[in-house]
Every structure is written in structure tokens, then in C-alpha cells.
Design a protein around this motif. Sequence first.
Motif, PDB file in Angstrom:
ATOM      1  N   ILE A  12       0.834  -1.203   0.000  1.00 25.14           N
ATOM      2  CA  ILE A  12       0.000   0.000   0.000  1.00 25.14           C
ATOM      3  C   ILE A  12       0.866   1.250   0.000  1.00 25.14           C
ATOM      4  N   ARG A  13       0.491   2.191  -0.849  1.00 30.47           N
ATOM      5  CA  ARG A  13       1.150   3.494  -0.856  1.00 30.47           C
ATOM      6  C   ARG A  13       0.348   4.407   0.066  1.00 30.47           C
ATOM      7  N   GLY A  14       0.990   4.840   1.123  1.00 34.57           N
ATOM      8  CA  GLY A  14       0.289   5.619   2.142  1.00 34.57           C
ATOM      9  C   GLY A  14      -0.088   7.005   1.667  1.00 34.57           C
ATOM     10  N   GLN A  15       0.806   7.672   0.964  1.00 37.06           N
ATOM     11  CA  GLN A  15       0.479   8.991   0.418  1.00 37.06           C
ATOM     12  C   GLN A  15       1.330   9.210  -0.811  1.00 37.06           C
ATOM     13  N   HIS A  16       0.931  10.188  -1.599  1.00 35.01           N
ATOM     14  CA  HIS A  16       1.666  10.465  -2.828  1.00 35.01           C
ATOM     15  C   HIS A  16       3.123  10.764  -2.524  1.00 35.01           C
TER      16      HIS A  16
END
Lengths: 94, 258
Positions: A12-16
Motif C-alpha cells: 500500500i502506498r500511504g500517500q503520494h
Amino acid sequence: MKKEWPLWEVFIRGQHGLNHRHVGSLHAPDAEMAIKNARDVYTRRNEGVSIWVVESKHITASSPSERGPLFEPSNDKVYRHPTFFDIPDEVGHM
Amino acid sequence: MEAAADQVDRTAYATWLMRMGDNTLILGHRLSEWCGHSPVLEEDIAMANTALDLIGQTQLWLGLAGEVEGAGRTADNLAYLRDASKFRNVLMVERPNGDFGQTLMRQFLFDAWHHAMLTELLTSTEERVREIAAKALKEVSYHLERSADLVIRLGDGSEESHARMQAALDDQWAYTGELSTPDEIDTATAAAGIAPDLAKVGTVWRQTVEEVLRAATLSVPDSTFAHQGGKSGRHTEHLGYILADMQFLQRAYPGAVW
């Protein structure tokens, strides 16, 4: 026919701007369901902006018994680690 | 309140809001019964998430219902201190879960209606209704995507899963008509522009349902018979058991809080 659904690893990418990080695994019959299940199991508290899933069997892991030859040679080469620089606060996450 | 709310009988408007909130409350409660019992962990969490979404929406609908009613009742009062005959949910959502396939089929049939209804409500004349609908629609879009996908997979799956899903559909079918059959409350709120024309919602619902069931290789039952009653407070015996479970604490310890 196998009764158990295959295992998937979830990233998962937490934020850009950040990398996708491994958050865990789950079972699902195919990739599309794995994404849906990952959404429900791992992102219910607004954790992510992007999900990757990959079937666990496609991951090749290094062998624990080769840990010495693989990693130890780099331990005594401190010059490979950029620990002698002060990072300005404005740079933020590195 | 805005002009639109003044054009309609307060009681009709509040009753319509209770229908929205009671549908989500009772279905949310039913789904929560699967928590810890679903066939696999992933489905267990997904279903609990849906239940929580629905209960969250209930707070908004019943909260507004209490305000419009103007008798000082909060969402909690309405949820925990009304008797069965005062609930306004459709019969479909109070029926027992059955097996997992039956639960999924009911969920899909409801989600398809819920999605069509909330989409129409985005253009309601009442700002508060529009706001709740916009928030709920995001959640319900995912509910529908998920339940439709599972209905297709199971309908078009093994011989056994196909048979179970067809049986579930046949079993639920007579309870779907109530969702889109207007009565005087629906007509009054639609005339004021608060709620949409239910027949139109029913047409959109029918299109979604036919499309998904076709992909699921399931046949749409022929019958048009529809059980009615929940919307006007005539419920099955099952609702009483849900309320006994859900309301026990507030009945036994009035006013208890965390």
C-alpha cells in the motif's frame, strides 16, 4: 481442485510520493478480488492511495542461510553509508 | 428549514427519513451478525465494513428525522426506544440472513436499489438530504460493486454455487417490490422534490439487476407479487427479535452511556 484460495502479498502506498510498502497478506481467488479484499482488510482507516497485490508464489526470497555472504561484506564499509551529512529539516522524509 | 420542507407535511417528511434510516439500521444490524462467522476472514471484514457504513448512514438519516419531527428525539432515541410497529424499514432487510449466499443476494438487491435512490437524491430540493446522499453514495458505490461482483462470481461459478444463488434470488424476489412501490408518503415527498419518483428508481434498479443477473447466468423470477407492510410499520416477527437484541441495553439501563 484446490479448496484454499491462493495467498497474495499486499503493498500500500500511504500517500503520494512515498513508496508502496508491504502491509501483510490475504487470501483471494484472483487479482481483482485480492485488490477488493486488500481495500477492506488493510485500508479501512484511510491508510492508502494505491494498492498493489502480487501472488505470494511469484516472490523469490533470499535464503536465510546465505545471509552471511549476502549482507556481511557491506557492514565494514562505513563510507557506503551517507551518515556524515546533516540533513536540513526542510528536506523532510528521506 | 428551506421552502421545500414547508411544502410537505412534516410527519410525511420525517417518516420518509425514518424509512431511509431504518433500512440502513436494520440491514446494518443484520450484516453485523456475520461478524466472526463469515466463511473467510476477508469476507468477514468486508461485511463488517459494510455494516458499519450503513450504521453510520443511519445516524445521519435518523438524526435529521428527529430534527424534522421536532419532538426532541435524537438518532439514538429513534433507534433504541421505538417499538417494532414504529419502524419503517422494508421487510427485506429484517429477514434472517440465511446462508452466506442468501445474505449476498439480499445485499446485492438492496445495494442496487440504494445506489439508484441515493443517485436521485443528489438533486433533492433539501440541502441536508443532498449532503447525506452524497456522503452515503460513495460508500454504497463500493457496496454495489462488491456485491454485484460476488453475485456474478457465485452465480456463474460451480454447479452448487449457481443453484444456491438462484434459490436465494427466488427466495428474495417477492421482497424487492416494496422498495419501489410508492405510497402516500413517497408521493408527498416526491411532490415536494425532497424524494425522487420511486417508479423511476425502480426502473434504474431493474436495469442494474437484470444486467448483473444475466452476467451471473441467473434467471429473473417471473413473479411480480410483492410483500408489503414494513414501510407502514407492519413487520414480520423477525424484527422483534432484532430489536430485543439491539435495544436490550437501553431498555434495561435507560440512559446508559459509554
